[in-house]
Scaffold this motif. Structure first.
Motif, PDB file in Angstrom:
ATOM      1  N   CYS A  11      -3.216 -32.773  -1.584  1.00 42.47           N
ATOM      2  CA  CYS A  11      -2.084 -32.086  -0.949  1.00 42.47           C
ATOM      3  C   CYS A  11      -1.640 -32.821   0.317  1.00 42.47           C
ATOM      4  O   CYS A  11      -2.435 -33.072   1.212  1.00 42.47           O
ATOM      5  CB  CYS A  11      -2.513 -30.650  -0.618  1.00 42.47           C
ATOM      6  N   ARG A  12      -0.335 -33.179   0.368  1.00 41.84           N
ATOM      7  CA  ARG A  12       0.195 -33.871   1.557  1.00 41.84           C
ATOM      8  C   ARG A  12       1.473 -33.178   2.001  1.00 41.84           C
ATOM      9  O   ARG A  12       2.578 -33.588   1.624  1.00 41.84           O
ATOM     10  CB  ARG A  12       0.464 -35.334   1.218  1.00 41.84           C
ATOM     11  N   CYS A  16       6.270 -33.501   1.178  1.00 39.02           N
ATOM     12  CA  CYS A  16       6.775 -32.753   0.026  1.00 39.02           C
ATOM     13  C   CYS A  16       7.725 -31.624   0.381  1.00 39.02           C
ATOM     14  O   CYS A  16       8.165 -30.898  -0.475  1.00 39.02           O
ATOM     15  CB  CYS A  16       5.594 -32.154  -0.720  1.00 39.02           C
ATOM     16  N   LEU A  18       7.047 -28.819   1.376  1.00 35.96           N
ATOM     17  CA  LEU A  18       6.402 -27.529   1.055  1.00 35.96           C
ATOM     18  C   LEU A  18       7.100 -26.761  -0.067  1.00 35.96           C
ATOM     19  O   LEU A  18       7.307 -25.541   0.022  1.00 35.96           O
ATOM     20  CB  LEU A  18       6.331 -26.654   2.310  1.00 35.96           C
ATOM     21  N   CYS A  20       6.096 -25.885  -2.869  1.00 33.37           N
ATOM     22  CA  CYS A  20       5.255 -24.872  -3.518  1.00 33.37           C
ATOM     23  C   CYS A  20       5.502 -23.506  -2.889  1.00 33.37           C
ATOM     24  O   CYS A  20       5.527 -22.486  -3.570  1.00 33.37           O
ATOM     25  CB  CYS A  20       3.785 -25.262  -3.428  1.00 33.37           C
ATOM     26  N   PRO A  44      -1.298 -25.333   2.260  1.00 36.20           N
ATOM     27  CA  PRO A  44      -1.129 -23.961   1.756  1.00 36.20           C
ATOM     28  C   PRO A  44      -2.425 -23.308   1.264  1.00 36.20           C
ATOM     29  O   PRO A  44      -3.364 -24.013   0.873  1.00 36.20           O
ATOM     30  CB  PRO A  44      -0.163 -24.147   0.580  1.00 36.20           C
ATOM     31  N   CYS A  61       4.871 -28.970  -7.164  1.00 38.76           N
ATOM     32  CA  CYS A  61       4.084 -29.880  -6.326  1.00 38.76           C
ATOM     33  C   CYS A  61       4.156 -31.306  -6.887  1.00 38.76           C
ATOM     34  O   CYS A  61       3.782 -31.544  -8.026  1.00 38.76           O
ATOM     35  CB  CYS A  61       2.630 -29.427  -6.258  1.00 38.76           C
ATOM     36  N   PRO A  62       4.646 -32.248  -6.069  1.00 32.94           N
ATOM     37  CA  PRO A  62       4.770 -33.620  -6.583  1.00 32.94           C
ATOM     38  C   PRO A  62       3.429 -34.343  -6.723  1.00 32.94           C
ATOM     39  O   PRO A  62       3.372 -35.407  -7.313  1.00 32.94           O
ATOM     40  CB  PRO A  62       5.655 -34.306  -5.535  1.00 32.94           C
ATOM     41  N   PHE A  63       2.377 -33.775  -6.173  1.00 34.14           N
ATOM     42  CA  PHE A  63       1.093 -34.499  -6.183  1.00 34.14           C
ATOM     43  C   PHE A  63       0.027 -33.848  -7.075  1.00 34.14           C
ATOM     44  O   PHE A  63      -1.153 -34.154  -6.969  1.00 34.14           O
ATOM     45  CB  PHE A  63       0.557 -34.631  -4.752  1.00 34.14           C
ATOM     46  N   ILE A  66      -2.010 -28.441  -7.191  1.00 32.12           N
ATOM     47  CA  ILE A  66      -2.271 -27.019  -7.450  1.00 32.12           C
ATOM     48  C   ILE A  66      -2.551 -26.764  -8.927  1.00 32.12           C
ATOM     49  O   ILE A  66      -1.900 -27.347  -9.797  1.00 32.12           O
ATOM     50  CB  ILE A  66      -1.055 -26.143  -7.045  1.00 32.12           C
TER      51      ILE A  66
HETATM   52 FE1  SF4 Z   1       0.601 -29.495  -0.922  1.00 33.81          FE
HETATM   53 FE2  SF4 Z   1       1.850 -29.809  -3.259  1.00 33.81          FE
HETATM   54 FE3  SF4 Z   1       2.371 -27.678  -1.779  1.00 33.81          FE
HETATM   55 FE4  SF4 Z   1       3.184 -30.064  -0.984  1.00 33.81          FE
HETATM   56  S1  SF4 Z   1       3.858 -28.993  -2.809  1.00 33.81           S
HETATM   57  S2  SF4 Z   1       2.160 -28.519   0.290  1.00 33.81           S
HETATM   58  S3  SF4 Z   1       1.530 -31.369  -1.706  1.00 33.81           S
HETATM   59  S4  SF4 Z   1       0.410 -28.193  -2.693  1.00 33.81           S
END
Ligand code: SF4
Ligand code: ADP
Ligand code: ADP
Ligand code: SF4
Length: 598
Positions: A11-12, A16, A18, A20, A44, A61-63, A66
């Motif tokens: 998670c970064r 991103c 945010l 999510c 988060p 989430c691009p990474f 989750i």
């Molecule tokens: Fe973290 Fe993914 Fe949410 Fe960005 S979208 S805050 S990377 S969990």
């Protein structure tokens, strides 16, 4: 019941916006299901009570940080441990029986090591409660009336002694000092050091400092050290890594014969033949890697492994994989490929100081995978280096074009990739590896889950992750010959098969050839068209056959080892016959060490 897991390494939030949180429908309706929290440094957290499990945050989430899954309510009664809020959750513990070896099989990341740590008393289970300390009394109350209760109460009061061989043996020299002999003698509480020295052939390295021994020698030392403890329970996490076939069988026999008769023995192992040979019962761990793991009931060893391969657990009525894993039960026939000789050599002789290698004349065709079997230090790498033109052979007679070699060595030190990130390593090997949708990316990088930590420094990866990166790098490169030395170390069964499949596709697609040194017989059986057998005295002299048919090669190899394999009728996998059993004697009499039906 909702289970929401966030991988905080991935998670970064600075990269991103945010998403999510912004797109969560529960949040939008005015209740909070997901929000940032200072406790996790502004990343988060998801509240499982309010989250409706829609999965929108997962997709936003691009990474891929989750995971949200919906699990049956009843499962909650079986929760054993959770590492923290929004962390991995383990359900169930295996049933242990004195005097019996329990094998554990399952995907990486589903909690096998966690299970061993709980059973070894190294981790007090928290029953999924993460907002306060959970004391042993509460844990024991929870397990009252179950088969594991007495075991856990002895762990709780410290009266059950445990010996635990950890997974990553190469980490040990960082915190243990001394020679092999000194360390084993110090560990020896049962007066069995001498037997173990002989059984596990540690004599030659007895006076060596452990910082100078190979991975395979370290593995044997640590297995010996665990067995020499006077304990009630013995745990072995992946005992086969870095050992050749003969030593795997020796280790299996040694564990069975030397563990005290009344002890609990648990082995986590991905080499199916070894697991099969070693275990009385098998528990399958299934679930979603990194998210949750569920322990199955114990099955008899044959049924357990077959159910695992079949992808369906009857007692649980649970499908754990959509397609079964099948092994081919006949000698593979070359289909469609032209029999074009790619590389040809006359009898080769190589002398390095103190080591002599002789290889029969042979040839390799385009698109072929040549399996290589034989002990460590017998000249396998030396042979490939001669083919590659890196080493001179006497009376050399090799017909080869300019050959580009892509090579994965057996041992990888943490600094193998220097200061590079995962992404840099892959990009240099081939930009295709990172191109989303390309088959290299889908079949290799994603299957091995490397896409999840592209920006991590390779030097910070675990042994298993490092192995996967090296495999992906080696196979992504354009080359004429691929050489992989023990690609399966630390990989689970599915990953091993994924790698085997990719090797096949790459050498067929690129019309290249591959040599694969592999000590997992089931995988060797799955991947090789033909087999070269290396024999002799490791470190002194090696003799290699030309590439032989799989049946002929395995026969020759297994005859030397005195081991026979039959084939399991249901799954087609090779199974080791118990020494002296009817089939063992029959097959030996016929000279059929391999390839006979069940
Ligand atoms: Fe973290 Fe993914 Fe949410 Fe960005 S979208 S805050 S990377 S969990
Ligand atoms: P396996 O042995 O089957 O590969 P493990 O028991 O090592 O699985 O790990 C299961 C999951 O638990 C993994 O996703 C891992 O990242 C996570 N995990 C392990 N140890 C910890 C820890 N101390 N804190 C948080 N998560 C952990
Ligand atoms: P394998 O690949 O089967 O494990 P190798 O081909 O790496 O075996 O090594 C065979 C033997 O040759 C080993 O004893 C090794 O120490 C020795 N050896 C390998 N390379 C050299 C070299 N350049 N000089 C001297 N000895 C070597
Ligand atoms: Fe919100 Fe749906 Fe994610 Fe739950 S799964 S946190 S409800 S977006």
């Amino acid at each position: 019941m909702r289970l929401a897991v966030i991988d905080y390494d991935l998670c970064r939030p600075t990269k991103c916006s945010l998403e999510c949180i912004r797109f969560c429908p529960v949040n939008r309706a005015g209740t909070t299901a997901i929000e940032t929290s200072e406790e996790v440094k502004g990343k988060p957290v998801i509240y499982e009570e309010t989250c409706i499990g829609c999965g929108i945050c997962v997709r936003k989430c691009p990474f891929q940080a989750i995971s949200v899954v919906n699990l049956p309510e009843e499962l909650e009664e079986r929760v054993v441990h959770r590492y923290g809020p929004n962390a991995f959750k383990l359900y169930g513990l295996p049933i242990l029986r004195r005097g019996q070896v329990l094998g554990i099989i399952g995907k990486n990341g589903t909690g096998k090591t966690t299970i061993l740590r709980v059973l070894a008393g190294e981790l007090r289970p928290n029953l999924g409660v993460v907002d306060r300390e959970v004391e042993w009394d509460e844990v024991l109350d929870h397990f009252r009336g179950t088969e594991i209760h007495d075991y856990l109460s002895r762990i709780a009061d410290g009266s059950l002694r445990v010996a635990h061989k950890i997974q990553y043996v190469e980490l040990v020299p960082r915190y243990l000092k001394g020679t092999v002999g000194e360390l084993l003698s110090k560990a020896d509480e049962r007066g069995v050091a001498k037997d173990l020295k002989d059984l596990l052939e540690l004599g030659e390295v007895w006076d060596r400092d452990i910082r100078t021994v190979s991975g395979g020698e370290l593995q044997r030392l640590l297995i010996a050290a665990a067995l020499s403890k006077n304990a009630d329970a013995y745990f072995f996490d992946e005992p086969s890594s870095y050992l050749d076939v003969r030593m795997r069988m020796r280790v299996a026999k040694t564990i069975r014969s030397l563990a005290p008769k009344e002890a609990y023995v648990v082995v986590v192992e991905h080499d199916l033949a070894m697991l099969d040979y070693l275990s009385d019962n098998v528990a399958v761990v299934y679930g979603d890697p990194g998210v949750y793991g569920i322990v199955s009931k114990p099955y008899g060893v044959r049924a357990g492994i077959n159910h695992f391969l079949e992808g369906y657990l009857p007692a649980e009525n649970m499908r754990i994989r959509s397609t079964p894993i099948k092994f081919h039960a006949r000698e593979p026939v070359q289909t469609g490929l032209p029999e074009e000789t790619y590389l040809k050599w006359g009898r080769l002789r190589v002398s390095l100081d103190g080591f002599h290698l002789e290889v029969e004349a042979g040839e390799v065709r385009r698109g072929e995978v040549i399996g290589i079997v034989g002990p460590n230090g017998i000249g396998k790498t030396t042979f490939i280096r001669v083919l590659a033109g890196e080493l001179e052979a006497e009376e050399e007679e090799i017909r080869r074009p300019e050959l580009k070699i892509s090579y994965k060595p057996q041992y990888l030190s943490p600094d193998y990739f220097g200061d590079k990130t995962v992404e840099e390593v892959l990009r240099e090997a081939s930009p295709q590896a990172l191109a989303s949708g390309s088959w290299l990316n889908v079949e290799l990088v994603r299957k091995l889950r490397l896409h999840r930590y592209l920006d991590r420094k390779a030097a910070n990866l675990s042994g298993g992750e490092l192995q996967k990166l090296a495999i992906a790098q080696t196979l992504s490169r354009e080359a004429d010959i691929y050489l992989l030395d023990e690609p399966s170390a630390y990989l689970d069964v599915e990953e091993r098969l994924a790698v085997a499949t990719v090797i096949r596709r790459i050498i067929e697609g690129r019309r290249a050839a591959a040599f694969v040194v592999e000590h997992d017989v089931s995988i060797q059986d799955f991947i090789s068209d033909r087999l070269m057998v290396f024999r002799g005295t490791p470190g002194v002299e090696g003799y290699a056959t030309r590439p032989l048919g799989l049946r002929e090669g395995m026969n020759l190899f297994l005859k030397d080892l005195g081991i026979t394999f039959r084939r399991d009728q249901q799954s087609g996998r090779p199974r080791v016959n118990k020494e002296g059993s009817y089939l063992d004697r029959l097959q030996k009499a016929k000279g059929e060490y391999y390839y006979v039906g069940d």
